[in-house]
Design a protein around this motif. Structure first.
Motif, mmCIF file in Angstrom:
data_model
loop_
_atom_site.group_PDB
_atom_site.id
_atom_site.type_symbol
_atom_site.label_atom_id
_atom_site.label_comp_id
_atom_site.label_asym_id
_atom_site.label_seq_id
_atom_site.Cartn_x
_atom_site.Cartn_y
_atom_site.Cartn_z
ATOM 1 N N TYR A 246 0.856 -1.182 0.000
ATOM 2 C CA TYR A 246 0.000 0.000 0.000
ATOM 3 C C TYR A 246 0.895 1.235 0.000
ATOM 4 N N GLU A 247 0.385 2.316 -0.589
ATOM 5 C CA GLU A 247 1.218 3.516 -0.707
ATOM 6 C C GLU A 247 0.345 4.768 -0.741
ATOM 7 N N THR A 248 0.776 5.789 -0.015
ATOM 8 C CA THR A 248 0.141 7.103 -0.084
ATOM 9 C C THR A 248 1.249 8.121 -0.368
ATOM 10 N N GLU A 249 0.893 9.399 -0.391
ATOM 11 C CA GLU A 249 1.915 10.424 -0.583
ATOM 12 C C GLU A 249 2.855 10.486 0.612
ATOM 13 N N GLU A 250 2.418 9.980 1.746
ATOM 14 C CA GLU A 250 3.172 10.099 2.989
ATOM 15 C C GLU A 250 4.024 8.883 3.311
ATOM 16 N N PHE A 251 3.490 7.682 3.063
ATOM 17 C CA PHE A 251 4.219 6.479 3.472
ATOM 18 C C PHE A 251 4.040 5.363 2.449
ATOM 19 N N VAL A 252 4.925 4.355 2.564
ATOM 20 C CA VAL A 252 4.824 3.164 1.728
ATOM 21 C C VAL A 252 4.949 1.935 2.619
ATOM 22 N N ASN A 253 4.113 0.942 2.345
ATOM 23 C CA ASN A 253 4.075 -0.307 3.107
ATOM 24 C C ASN A 253 4.654 -1.427 2.243
ATOM 25 N N THR B 197 4.810 -12.396 27.016
ATOM 26 C CA THR B 197 4.546 -11.679 28.263
ATOM 27 C C THR B 197 3.425 -12.315 29.074
ATOM 28 N N GLY B 198 2.751 -13.303 28.491
ATOM 29 C CA GLY B 198 1.618 -13.927 29.156
ATOM 30 C C GLY B 198 0.310 -13.212 28.898
ATOM 31 N N SER B 199 0.374 -12.036 28.290
ATOM 32 C CA SER B 199 -0.836 -11.288 27.964
ATOM 33 C C SER B 199 -0.766 -10.803 26.522
ATOM 34 N N PHE B 200 -1.893 -10.362 26.011
ATOM 35 C CA PHE B 200 -1.987 -9.970 24.608
ATOM 36 C C PHE B 200 -1.110 -8.757 24.309
ATOM 37 N N TYR B 201 -0.514 -8.741 23.104
ATOM 38 C CA TYR B 201 0.243 -7.570 22.654
ATOM 39 C C TYR B 201 0.125 -7.454 21.135
ATOM 40 N N LEU B 202 0.369 -6.257 20.624
ATOM 41 C CA LEU B 202 0.283 -6.001 19.188
ATOM 42 C C LEU B 202 1.448 -6.639 18.446
ATOM 43 N N THR B 203 1.147 -7.199 17.294
ATOM 44 C CA THR B 203 2.192 -7.693 16.417
ATOM 45 C C THR B 203 2.873 -6.523 15.713
ATOM 46 N N GLN B 204 4.108 -6.740 15.265
ATOM 47 C CA GLN B 204 4.827 -5.738 14.486
ATOM 48 C C GLN B 204 4.405 -5.767 13.015
ATOM 49 N N ASN B 205 3.706 -6.828 12.615
ATOM 50 C CA ASN B 205 3.294 -6.979 11.219
ATOM 51 C C ASN B 205 1.956 -6.290 10.979
ATOM 52 N N ILE B 206 2.038 -5.020 10.585
ATOM 53 C CA ILE B 206 0.865 -4.187 10.376
ATOM 54 C C ILE B 206 0.776 -3.839 8.890
ATOM 55 N N PHE B 207 -0.301 -4.269 8.246
ATOM 56 C CA PHE B 207 -0.461 -4.078 6.807
ATOM 57 C C PHE B 207 -1.644 -3.148 6.517
ATOM 58 N N PHE B 208 -1.389 -2.139 5.709
ATOM 59 C CA PHE B 208 -2.439 -1.223 5.282
ATOM 60 C C PHE B 208 -2.993 -1.663 3.930
ATOM 61 N N ASN B 209 -4.278 -1.429 3.717
ATOM 62 C CA ASN B 209 -4.855 -1.569 2.380
ATOM 63 C C ASN B 209 -5.932 -0.510 2.203
ATOM 64 N N ILE B 210 -6.650 -0.544 1.113
ATOM 65 C CA ILE B 210 -7.594 0.514 0.805
ATOM 66 C C ILE B 210 -8.772 0.551 1.783
ATOM 67 N N GLU B 211 -9.032 -0.541 2.490
ATOM 68 C CA GLU B 211 -10.193 -0.614 3.371
ATOM 69 C C GLU B 211 -9.859 -0.441 4.852
ATOM 70 N N GLY B 212 -8.605 -0.701 5.243
ATOM 71 C CA GLY B 212 -8.267 -0.608 6.654
ATOM 72 C C GLY B 212 -6.895 -1.167 6.955
ATOM 73 N N VAL B 213 -6.723 -1.690 8.172
ATOM 74 C CA VAL B 213 -5.420 -2.138 8.654
ATOM 75 C C VAL B 213 -5.519 -3.582 9.156
ATOM 76 N N LYS B 214 -4.581 -4.417 8.720
ATOM 77 C CA LYS B 214 -4.547 -5.823 9.144
ATOM 78 C C LYS B 214 -3.369 -6.037 10.091
ATOM 79 N N PHE B 215 -3.627 -6.770 11.158
ATOM 80 C CA PHE B 215 -2.599 -7.124 12.136
ATOM 81 C C PHE B 215 -2.362 -8.629 12.013
#
Length: 246
Positions: A118-125, A197-215
């Motif tokens: 995914y790509e915008t004027e600001e960032f590229v994934n 950690t024994g509890s939930f945490y965010l993954t580093q694999n964050i993908f953008f697309n035209i509809e939203g964000v996938k973790f």
């Protein structure tokens, strides 16, 4: 008037020169002195994106691909570029083959492909897809996400992406528990998960697309190999208030 025209042309040319442009390159290597269907060969295929005008991005992409190739014997082989990496794969296989009785070892295969997700004027994934199988060990595969600021070439971290990482983590966790029917009253790691950690945490694999964000949680990241990968999707309507990049 002439000076104004000159400055306008200079501005346009300067702006064009700063545009982030990627090109696709291939790096392959193989070894098969006595090829059979399942034994005595090694093949590595890499199709990677390289920025024409940003060495910092290229270095980060390469370092990540090198990290995904950690089974290569980098202690005894110099690996500073893709050609050395493909050579290192074959040399590591040869070493393993020479240490195997009767010089018989199952095939090794390693494939990597990087793409603009995914790509915008600001960032590229950038997404890195990888699959591997070697010897008698179980093969592995997955996908890694890299996010870059297009103006600076710097890799974006969590705090560069979200205004409130903890709030986003709670949103993702709620969706995760609902999607995978996780019991709220029992700790995650007692339900077949293996969060460090024994509890939930965010993954580093964050993908953008035209509809939203996938973790994306890759195989073996939070659970056993047999259970595969896990993913949670948040639409822009759900997460827009927390996004620093758009």
């Amino acid at each position: 008037m002439k000076n104004s025209i000159f400055l306008l042309v200079l501005f346009v040319l300067t702006g064009c020169s700063q545009q982030l442009v990627f090109e696709r390159k291939q790096y392959n290597s193989s070894y098969s002195p006595s090829y059979t269907t399942s034994y005595n060969s090694a093949t590595i295929k890499m199709e990677v994106l390289e920025a024409k005008n940003d060495e910092n991005i290229n270095k980060i992409i390469f370092d990540n691909i090198k990290e995904l190739s950690s089974f290569i014997d980098s202690q005894n082989i110099t690996i500073n570029n893709y050609n050395q990496l493909t050579k290192g794969f074959v040399e590591t296989y040869k070493k393993a083959k020479n240490n195997t009785p009767e010089s018989k070892i199952k095939n090794w295969d390693f494939e990597i492909e990087s793409n603009i997700e995914y790509e915008t004027e600001e960032f590229v994934n950038i997404g890195i897809n990888y699959t591997s199988s070697y010897g008698d060990a179980s093969g592995f595969g997955g996908k890694r996400s890299l996010l870059f600021n297009k103006l600076t070439g710097n890799q974006l971290k969590m705090d560069d992406i979200f205004t409130n990482t903890k709030a986003v983590s709670k949103l993702v966790e709620a969706k995760f528990r609902a999607k995978y029917k996780v019991n709220n009253s029992i700790p995650l790691n007692q339900q077949g998960y293996c969060f460090e950690t024994g509890s939930f945490y965010l993954t580093q694999n964050i993908f953008f697309n035209i509809e939203g964000v996938k973790f994306l949680y890759n195989i073996n990241e939070i659970s056993s190999y047999e259970k595969g990968a896990y993913e949670v999707f948040l639409s822009y309507q759900e997460i827009d208030n927390y996004l620093l990049i758009k």
